[in-house]
Each structure stands twice: as C-alpha cells, then as structure tokens.
Enzyme design. Sequence first.
Site, PDB file in Angstrom:
ATOM      1  N   CYS A 167      48.937   7.641  17.562  1.00 29.49           N
ATOM      2  CA  CYS A 167      49.709   8.460  17.209  1.00 29.49           C
ATOM      3  C   CYS A 167      50.390   9.383  18.240  1.00 29.49           C
ATOM      4  O   CYS A 167      51.354   8.743  18.845  1.00 29.49           O
ATOM      5  CB  CYS A 167      48.945   9.675  16.454  1.00 29.49           C
ATOM      6  SG  CYS A 167      49.533  10.637  15.432  1.00 29.49           S
ATOM      7  N   HIS A 201      44.471   7.139  12.477  1.00 28.93           N
ATOM      8  CA  HIS A 201      43.246   7.741  12.827  1.00 28.93           C
ATOM      9  C   HIS A 201      42.188   7.336  11.866  1.00 28.93           C
ATOM     10  O   HIS A 201      42.519   6.380  10.879  1.00 28.93           O
ATOM     11  CB  HIS A 201      43.330   9.292  12.804  1.00 28.93           C
ATOM     12  CG  HIS A 201      44.187   9.799  13.710  1.00 28.93           C
ATOM     13  ND1 HIS A 201      44.021  10.127  14.987  1.00 28.93           N
ATOM     14  CD2 HIS A 201      45.436  10.267  13.542  1.00 28.93           C
ATOM     15  CE1 HIS A 201      45.200  10.713  15.644  1.00 28.93           C
ATOM     16  NE2 HIS A 201      46.060  10.953  14.491  1.00 28.93           N
TER      17      HIS A 201
HETATM   18  N1  GLN Z   1      51.900  15.654  17.660  1.00 34.52           N
HETATM   19  C1  GLN Z   1      52.150  14.468  16.966  1.00 34.52           C
HETATM   20  C2  GLN Z   1      52.627  14.675  15.691  1.00 34.52           C
HETATM   21  O1  GLN Z   1      52.345  15.631  14.966  1.00 34.52           O
HETATM   22  C3  GLN Z   1      50.745  13.527  16.945  1.00 34.52           C
HETATM   23  C4  GLN Z   1      49.761  13.992  16.225  1.00 34.52           C
HETATM   24  C5  GLN Z   1      48.644  12.888  16.063  1.00 34.52           C
HETATM   25  O2  GLN Z   1      48.468  12.571  17.177  1.00 34.52           O
HETATM   26  N2  GLN Z   1      48.027  12.978  15.002  1.00 34.52           N
HETATM   27  O3  GLN Z   1      53.627  13.794  15.282  1.00 34.52           O
END
Ligand code: GLN
Length: 239
Positions: free
Chosen positions: A94, A189
């Site tokens: 992510c 995740h």
């Molecule tokens: N900040 C990023 C987004 O919202 C990554 C979020 C994350 O790592 N889950 O796209």
Amino acid sequence: MNELTLYHFMTDKLNLYSDIGNIIALKQRAKWRNIKLNVVEVNETEGVTFDGCDIFFIGGGSDREQALATKELSKIKSKLKDAIEEGMPGLTICGGYQFLGNKYITPDGTELEGLGILDFYTQSKKERLTGDIVIESDTFGTIVGFENHGGRTYHNYDTLGKVTHGFGNNDEDGKEGIHYKNLLGTYLHGPILPKNHEITDYLLEQACIRKGIPFEPRQLDNTAEEAAKQAIVDRFENK
Ligand code: GLN
C-alpha cells in the site's frame, strides 16, 4: 542451518492492519525448510547498503507516515533501485508500494514526491477503496486480502493479476499491484502472506536461488492456509 537476511524498512512508521504478520509468515515458512530468516529493522537509512540483504519488506502507512518514510528512504533510493534492478526479492504494501513511484497526489491536490524508482503515480481521493479483495493471478493463482486506501495507482507494468472482487490499483482498470523483476507491490493488507503461501514461497525461493541455498521441500502442507483463503472467497460467493 542456512540463513537469509530480510531488511524490514521503516518499522516505526509503516505497519497497518497486521502487516507485521508478513514477517511472521516468511520466518515460519523459511523455518519449515530449515532456513533461519534474520530480520534487520531499518529505521535510519544513512549509510545502509544492500550487501547483507537477501529480501526486503516495506509495510503500509497513512499519508503522513508515508511522507516521513519517503524522506528517510530517499537517502538510499539509488541503492534500492539497483537492488530491485538486480532482482532482489521484495514486498511492498500500500503506502510502501505507492512511494516507489514518481508522485503521490493527496486528496487536497498536494503533490508528494515519490522515490521515482518505478515510473508510475498515485492520485488519492477522499472516497476510500475498502473491503475484502480477491484476485486471479497467472503466477500465483487466487490471491485474497483486505484493502483500505484513498490512492489510485496507474501504471503499465505487469500486475499481480485481475481483480474479481474489490478494487485493487484503482477503481478503473480491474488490475492489482505490480510485479517488476522480483519486486511485488500490492494494496493487500490482511496481512497478505499468511493466506497466500504461493507469494511467500515465491519471495523465499527467489532469495534462496540468488544466495545459492536449497529451497526444500518445495511443497509444504498448505491445508490451513488454503482454508483461510477459502474463507475470504466464500464471503463473496455466499452473498
Ligand atoms: N495513505 C495511502 C492511501 O490511503 C496508503 C494507505 C495504506 O497504506 N493502507 O492510499
């Protein structure tokens, strides 16, 4: 006992939705093959080289933590790029995936510079892409996970596969992640690796090949892992 060393970057900033479980899965599946996986936490990058590294991992984080991590990692961006180009296996999740690209545009239009290691960008929106996700991958078969991101990533590299339920890279092209040499980037995740043993084994096997140590047995008993994966698939099929 043979050994591999994993560099876990930015552990103090990037760890969302149990990303740390990826390290536990890598360690355990290495151990079942009589390989000790040493984990080195790298939070300060000054002077860091990849000489002792066989595999690396970067987890996900909020926009704020992601920006701080990008600043720290920019000190070694050319070394990280060289390692990726030379085929070092790595998994980035992510936020950790997004900042490998050229830029991340926040929902209010602020442009955060990425590491520029790969040629792609991410545009974030207030409306988040959230929920369980299922992908069909030519390389890894069915992949399951959980996604929660505002960022929409656009690129022309190979991906992990086609999204059958959920969003993935963005809400337009139905593809998920990136697969460049032995680098994997993904929005998944959950954490991704315990339920997707094919990906865990891919990373470990590539590291073993590069180091010249055996990766045996190739096949393990994956009954529990497959059951965990099926439980996610069933959530969609029983709807
Ligand atoms: N900040 C990023 C987004 O919202 C990554 C979020 C994350 O790592 N889950 O796209």
